[in-house]
Design a protein around this motif. Sequence first.
Motif, PDB file in Angstrom:
ATOM      1  N   VAL A 145       0.874  -1.168   0.000  1.00  0.00           N
ATOM      2  CA  VAL A 145       0.000   0.000   0.000  1.00  0.00           C
ATOM      3  C   VAL A 145       0.913   1.221   0.000  1.00  0.00           C
ATOM      4  CG1 VAL A 145      -1.793   1.248   1.263  1.00  0.00           C
ATOM      5  CG2 VAL A 145      -1.757  -1.264   1.310  1.00  0.00           C
ATOM      6  N   ASP A 146       0.729   2.126  -0.967  1.00  0.00           N
ATOM      7  CA  ASP A 146       1.617   3.300  -1.002  1.00  0.00           C
ATOM      8  C   ASP A 146       1.087   4.394  -0.076  1.00  0.00           C
ATOM      9  OD1 ASP A 146      -0.362   4.749  -2.321  1.00  0.00           O
ATOM     10  OD2 ASP A 146       0.717   4.907  -4.216  1.00  0.00           O
ATOM     11  N   SER A 147       1.809   5.510  -0.025  1.00  0.00           N
ATOM     12  CA  SER A 147       1.468   6.515   0.990  1.00  0.00           C
ATOM     13  C   SER A 147       0.133   7.210   0.745  1.00  0.00           C
ATOM     14  CB  SER A 147       2.598   7.534   1.128  1.00  0.00           C
ATOM     15  OG  SER A 147       3.032   7.931  -0.143  1.00  0.00           O
ATOM     16  N   LEU A 148      -0.383   7.168  -0.474  1.00  0.00           N
ATOM     17  CA  LEU A 148      -1.704   7.747  -0.714  1.00  0.00           C
ATOM     18  C   LEU A 148      -2.825   6.739  -0.437  1.00  0.00           C
ATOM     19  CD1 LEU A 148      -1.187  10.617  -1.739  1.00  0.00           C
ATOM     20  CD2 LEU A 148      -2.440  10.022  -3.803  1.00  0.00           C
ATOM     21  N   GLY A 149      -2.464   5.443  -0.333  1.00  0.00           N
ATOM     22  CA  GLY A 149      -3.475   4.427  -0.042  1.00  0.00           C
ATOM     23  C   GLY A 149      -3.781   3.497  -1.201  1.00  0.00           C
ATOM     24  N   ASN A 150      -3.076   3.662  -2.322  1.00  0.00           N
ATOM     25  CA  ASN A 150      -3.277   2.734  -3.443  1.00  0.00           C
ATOM     26  C   ASN A 150      -2.819   1.341  -3.047  1.00  0.00           C
ATOM     27  OD1 ASN A 150      -3.960   4.707  -5.655  1.00  0.00           O
ATOM     28  ND2 ASN A 150      -1.948   5.496  -5.086  1.00  0.00           N
ATOM     29  N   LEU A 151      -3.572   0.324  -3.453  1.00  0.00           N
ATOM     30  CA  LEU A 151      -3.197  -1.070  -3.214  1.00  0.00           C
ATOM     31  C   LEU A 151      -2.513  -1.583  -4.484  1.00  0.00           C
ATOM     32  CD1 LEU A 151      -3.592  -3.574  -1.291  1.00  0.00           C
ATOM     33  CD2 LEU A 151      -5.674  -4.041  -2.590  1.00  0.00           C
ATOM     34  N   ILE A 152      -1.241  -1.975  -4.351  1.00  0.00           N
ATOM     35  CA  ILE A 152      -0.455  -2.380  -5.524  1.00  0.00           C
ATOM     36  C   ILE A 152      -0.098  -3.849  -5.390  1.00  0.00           C
ATOM     37  CG2 ILE A 152       1.627  -1.928  -6.894  1.00  0.00           C
ATOM     38  CD1 ILE A 152       1.658   0.916  -5.669  1.00  0.00           C
ATOM     39  N   ALA A 153      -0.607  -4.675  -6.304  1.00  0.00           N
ATOM     40  CA  ALA A 153      -0.399  -6.125  -6.227  1.00  0.00           C
ATOM     41  C   ALA A 153       0.375  -6.578  -7.454  1.00  0.00           C
ATOM     42  CB  ALA A 153      -1.741  -6.843  -6.158  1.00  0.00           C
ATOM     43  N   ARG A 154       1.504  -7.257  -7.224  1.00  0.00           N
ATOM     44  CA  ARG A 154       2.363  -7.652  -8.345  1.00  0.00           C
ATOM     45  C   ARG A 154       2.266  -9.148  -8.606  1.00  0.00           C
ATOM     46  NH1 ARG A 154       8.935  -7.045  -8.692  1.00  0.00           N
ATOM     47  NH2 ARG A 154       9.137  -7.741 -10.861  1.00  0.00           N
ATOM     48  N   GLU A 178     -12.288   9.699  -8.390  1.00  0.00           N
ATOM     49  CA  GLU A 178     -13.488  10.533  -8.611  1.00  0.00           C
ATOM     50  C   GLU A 178     -13.255  12.011  -8.315  1.00  0.00           C
ATOM     51  OE1 GLU A 178     -16.074   9.615 -10.103  1.00  0.00           O
ATOM     52  OE2 GLU A 178     -16.295   7.443  -9.859  1.00  0.00           O
ATOM     53  N   VAL A 179     -12.148  12.333  -7.676  1.00  0.00           N
ATOM     54  CA  VAL A 179     -11.858  13.742  -7.401  1.00  0.00           C
ATOM     55  C   VAL A 179     -10.654  14.236  -8.215  1.00  0.00           C
ATOM     56  CG1 VAL A 179     -12.978  13.830  -5.140  1.00  0.00           C
ATOM     57  CG2 VAL A 179     -10.607  13.046  -5.293  1.00  0.00           C
ATOM     58  N   GLY A 180     -10.266  13.473  -9.257  1.00  0.00           N
ATOM     59  CA  GLY A 180      -9.212  13.968 -10.146  1.00  0.00           C
ATOM     60  C   GLY A 180      -8.053  13.019 -10.398  1.00  0.00           C
ATOM     61  N   LEU A 181      -8.342  11.718 -10.504  1.00  0.00           N
ATOM     62  CA  LEU A 181      -7.331  10.724 -10.939  1.00  0.00           C
ATOM     63  C   LEU A 181      -6.062  10.781 -10.083  1.00  0.00           C
ATOM     64  CD1 LEU A 181      -7.495  11.454 -14.816  1.00  0.00           C
ATOM     65  CD2 LEU A 181      -9.196  10.297 -13.397  1.00  0.00           C
ATOM     66  N   ARG A 182      -6.247  11.046  -8.796  1.00  0.00           N
ATOM     67  CA  ARG A 182      -5.069  11.357  -7.952  1.00  0.00           C
ATOM     68  C   ARG A 182      -4.240  10.122  -7.618  1.00  0.00           C
ATOM     69  NH1 ARG A 182      -8.447  15.638  -4.174  1.00  0.00           N
ATOM     70  NH2 ARG A 182      -8.970  17.019  -5.898  1.00  0.00           N
ATOM     71  N   GLY A 183      -4.896   9.020  -7.269  1.00  0.00           N
ATOM     72  CA  GLY A 183      -4.149   7.813  -6.907  1.00  0.00           C
ATOM     73  C   GLY A 183      -3.404   7.225  -8.090  1.00  0.00           C
ATOM     74  N   ALA A 184      -3.995   7.294  -9.272  1.00  0.00           N
ATOM     75  CA  ALA A 184      -3.330   6.761 -10.478  1.00  0.00           C
ATOM     76  C   ALA A 184      -2.061   7.541 -10.770  1.00  0.00           C
ATOM     77  CB  ALA A 184      -4.282   6.816 -11.674  1.00  0.00           C
ATOM     78  N   LYS A 185      -2.098   8.832 -10.480  1.00  0.00           N
ATOM     79  CA  LYS A 185      -0.944   9.687 -10.770  1.00  0.00           C
ATOM     80  C   LYS A 185       0.267   9.255  -9.944  1.00  0.00           C
ATOM     81  CE  LYS A 185       0.300  14.498 -11.167  1.00  0.00           C
ATOM     82  NZ  LYS A 185      -0.116  15.885 -11.091  1.00  0.00           N
ATOM     83  N   THR A 186       0.071   9.075  -8.635  1.00  0.00           N
ATOM     84  CA  THR A 186       1.220   8.730  -7.792  1.00  0.00           C
ATOM     85  C   THR A 186       1.637   7.275  -7.974  1.00  0.00           C
ATOM     86  OG1 THR A 186      -0.189   8.186  -5.899  1.00  0.00           O
ATOM     87  CG2 THR A 186       0.604  10.452  -6.054  1.00  0.00           C
ATOM     88  N   SER A 187       0.685   6.379  -8.164  1.00  0.00           N
ATOM     89  CA  SER A 187       1.064   4.963  -8.296  1.00  0.00           C
ATOM     90  C   SER A 187       1.775   4.703  -9.620  1.00  0.00           C
ATOM     91  CB  SER A 187      -0.154   4.047  -8.128  1.00  0.00           C
ATOM     92  OG  SER A 187      -1.202   4.425  -8.981  1.00  0.00           O
ATOM     93  N   ALA A 188       1.383   5.404 -10.684  1.00  0.00           N
ATOM     94  CA  ALA A 188       2.073   5.230 -11.966  1.00  0.00           C
ATOM     95  C   ALA A 188       3.508   5.757 -11.870  1.00  0.00           C
ATOM     96  CB  ALA A 188       1.324   5.951 -13.084  1.00  0.00           C
ATOM     97  N   PHE A 189       3.689   6.812 -11.112  1.00  0.00           N
ATOM     98  CA  PHE A 189       5.039   7.357 -10.904  1.00  0.00           C
ATOM     99  C   PHE A 189       5.916   6.320 -10.209  1.00  0.00           C
ATOM    100  CE2 PHE A 189       8.258   9.735  -8.611  1.00  0.00           C
ATOM    101  CZ  PHE A 189       8.664  10.683  -9.541  1.00  0.00           C
ATOM    102  N   LYS A 190       5.329   5.606  -9.251  1.00  0.00           N
ATOM    103  CA  LYS A 190       6.078   4.605  -8.493  1.00  0.00           C
ATOM    104  C   LYS A 190       6.348   3.348  -9.328  1.00  0.00           C
ATOM    105  CE  LYS A 190       5.461   1.709  -4.346  1.00  0.00           C
ATOM    106  NZ  LYS A 190       6.485   2.164  -3.398  1.00  0.00           N
TER     107      LYS A 190
END
Length: 332
Positions: free
Chosen positions: A41-50, A196-208
Amino acid sequence: MKFNSQLMEELVTTYGPSGNEDNIRIYIKEQIEDYVDKIEVDSLGNLIARKKGNGKKIMIAAHMDQIGLMITDIDKDGFLRFTNVGGISPYILMSQKVIFENGRVGVVYVEPIEDISKLKLSNMFIDIGVNNKEEAENLVNIGDICIYKPDYSENDNVIHTRYLDDRVGCYVAIEAIKGIKNPKNDLYFVFTVQEEVGLRGAKTSAFKVEPDIGIAIDVTGSGDTPKAKTFAVGLNEGTAIKIKDNSIITHPKLREHMVNIARNNDIPYQMEVLEHGGTDSGAIHLTKEGVPTGAISIPTRYVHSTIETASKKDILDSVKLLIKLLESDIQL
Ligand code: CO
Ligand code: ZN
């Protein structure tokens, strides 16, 4: 593959508005942890499963947040005022039941107005069945978010429920995680926050993640209801391959590859040109120097209403396309 009604119902009835995704994240983690190599889980709360593989690094994004109402004020009689979290129409909200994370149910109504065309969120209120401000404050605080009270039904053809956006995308991603046994590519399934408030989680998780390729999975609209605006997407016509929405023009070679995969595997599909709205794909493709990105969309009627409707067959076709795509050798 059979339609998994239990998974779908649990997904759409679990609390998780934007910025408050803890419950839904825990639920999804439990569903997938036995099928992935690593989960974080990253610092914004995205769940990342590999799911590890040797090929291209692919990020698959489905947002787990949902739209809701945030409390802005509690008056002396205990009525609540609110602001929207994500796109909420006052006409849809009128006389709905809502529920807070602690289980408290309220109902939404409006001050007396002469002219219904003047209905706005600012002249509406939530009644949680208390007598005064103090009683209300024991139950809810400024900043708490309520969601539409869960309500699920299905028949052999369609599902009618709230929050298909985007728990149906989470469903498609989860079923793909379970369905892919020996991943050919290096897969990062990301269940994103705050779409829903501006693609925020996708932005940080894609960076990671720094993917070679991005795929978003989300709902799209449909043009197949009475007098609908022209839109060549309909229910039971197959999964939808996105060409554009307001956040992206998808990568042409990736899109072509997706079409070929659908054709070669007899998966019904339709091409989607959406004239409004955005998806996590919009944030992913602008990461760093740019990421070739596409999107699989689930045709859905009445998006952002309390009666979102999608076809079970289209959902299963979307799972099939995602699995075949992720198992393919992608040369762009
Ligand atoms: Co939405
Ligand atoms: Zn969505």
